[in-house]
Design an enzyme around this catalytic site. Sequence first.
Site, PDB file in Angstrom:
ATOM      1  N   GLU A 186      40.926  27.355  44.786  1.00 46.08           N
ATOM      2  CA  GLU A 186      41.629  27.476  43.513  1.00 46.08           C
ATOM      3  C   GLU A 186      43.136  27.499  43.722  1.00 46.08           C
ATOM      4  O   GLU A 186      43.736  28.580  43.816  1.00 46.08           O
ATOM      5  CB  GLU A 186      41.202  28.779  42.829  1.00 46.08           C
ATOM      6  CG  GLU A 186      39.743  28.818  42.456  1.00 46.08           C
ATOM      7  CD  GLU A 186      39.569  29.514  41.128  1.00 46.08           C
ATOM      8  OE1 GLU A 186      38.820  29.007  40.304  1.00 46.08           O
ATOM      9  OE2 GLU A 186      40.221  30.552  40.907  1.00 46.08           O
ATOM     10  N   HIS A 214      40.001  36.470  43.385  1.00 56.80           N
ATOM     11  CA  HIS A 214      40.701  35.563  42.469  1.00 56.80           C
ATOM     12  C   HIS A 214      42.208  35.802  42.591  1.00 56.80           C
ATOM     13  O   HIS A 214      42.643  36.946  42.761  1.00 56.80           O
ATOM     14  CB  HIS A 214      40.235  35.805  41.032  1.00 56.80           C
ATOM     15  CG  HIS A 214      40.649  34.716  40.098  1.00 56.80           C
ATOM     16  ND1 HIS A 214      41.939  34.625  39.632  1.00 56.80           N
ATOM     17  CD2 HIS A 214      39.975  33.663  39.583  1.00 56.80           C
ATOM     18  CE1 HIS A 214      42.026  33.552  38.852  1.00 56.80           C
ATOM     19  NE2 HIS A 214      40.854  32.954  38.807  1.00 56.80           N
ATOM     20  N   ASN A 242      34.145  31.678  34.220  1.00 55.60           N
ATOM     21  CA  ASN A 242      34.892  32.936  34.356  1.00 55.60           C
ATOM     22  C   ASN A 242      35.653  33.194  33.056  1.00 55.60           C
ATOM     23  O   ASN A 242      36.695  32.587  32.811  1.00 55.60           O
ATOM     24  CB  ASN A 242      35.864  32.796  35.542  1.00 55.60           C
ATOM     25  CG  ASN A 242      36.769  34.005  35.684  1.00 55.60           C
ATOM     26  OD1 ASN A 242      36.522  35.056  35.099  1.00 55.60           O
ATOM     27  ND2 ASN A 242      37.836  33.853  36.473  1.00 55.60           N
TER      28      ASN A 242
HETATM   29  P1  PGA Z   1      41.230  27.582  34.463  1.00 56.09           P
HETATM   30  O1  PGA Z   1      41.081  28.800  35.479  1.00 56.09           O
HETATM   31  O2  PGA Z   1      39.918  26.835  34.485  1.00 56.09           O
HETATM   32  O3  PGA Z   1      41.522  28.243  33.161  1.00 56.09           O
HETATM   33  O4  PGA Z   1      42.355  26.747  34.966  1.00 56.09           O
HETATM   34  C1  PGA Z   1      40.457  28.657  36.687  1.00 56.09           C
HETATM   35  C2  PGA Z   1      40.278  30.010  37.286  1.00 56.09           C
HETATM   36  O5  PGA Z   1      41.073  30.918  37.031  1.00 56.09           O
HETATM   37  O6  PGA Z   1      39.336  30.194  38.051  1.00 56.09           O
END
Ligand code: PGA
Length: 221
Positions: A146, A97, A11
């Site tokens: 997450e 998200h 992402n």
């Molecule tokens: P990160 O983000 O890998 O930068 O911690 C994870 C995400 O936002 O899905």
Amino acid sequence: MNNNKPLLVANLKANCTWEQVQAWLDLVGPAARNFKGTIIFCPSYPFLATASQKIKSENLPIILGAQDVSEFEQGAYTGEVAASQISSLVNYSIIGHSERRENFNEDEIALAKKVQNATAAKIIPVFCVQGADTEIPEGVQIVAYEPIFAIGTGNAETPENVRKMVEIIKAKGDYEVLYGGSVSAENIQSFIDQGKTDGVLVGATNSVDPQKFKSILSAVK
Ligand code: PGA
């Protein structure tokens, strides 16, 4: 769904120009040929069409995903992108998200509509939940756990807690479960082995720089 495991979702968030997206594909694309799992690459909307052409013409083993779809279908919604507009370009879309929930006030009703529009357009939602209480709309097949404290902080959830969440989520339905939040080359294998996930979601911390993402690929046994 018939993907090889693990699933790795990159992402990029609102980062990178087209030149950087191209450079990303130039570096990760060839490395992906030796990767046993599935890579789902999610750049910003404006680059989906050109990235799709590049992936096809170079026969890269990378699947495109969007970072979101609109809760509305095509019509008078200035600035929005409807699922059916990108369904020929992407197979997946991240939905729900925490950054969208927080910055754009996306609630459960809007998220359920997004999932509905995505699945109607044959786009598979990668639905993000922030904890055991997050509602999962009907039609979801892939859930990404997450926890907010782990996003962009370098402070990843423990594989043990990830495994507990995987069990909780799988008890709710027949889901594939990913983990996201400070995933790195050092910790990815622990989320697959001890965490018992079907894959991971790698956010901006380690996906924007293609070298870092490539080392994550190489770290998967
Ligand atoms: P990160 O983000 O890998 O930068 O911690 C994870 C995400 O936002 O899905």
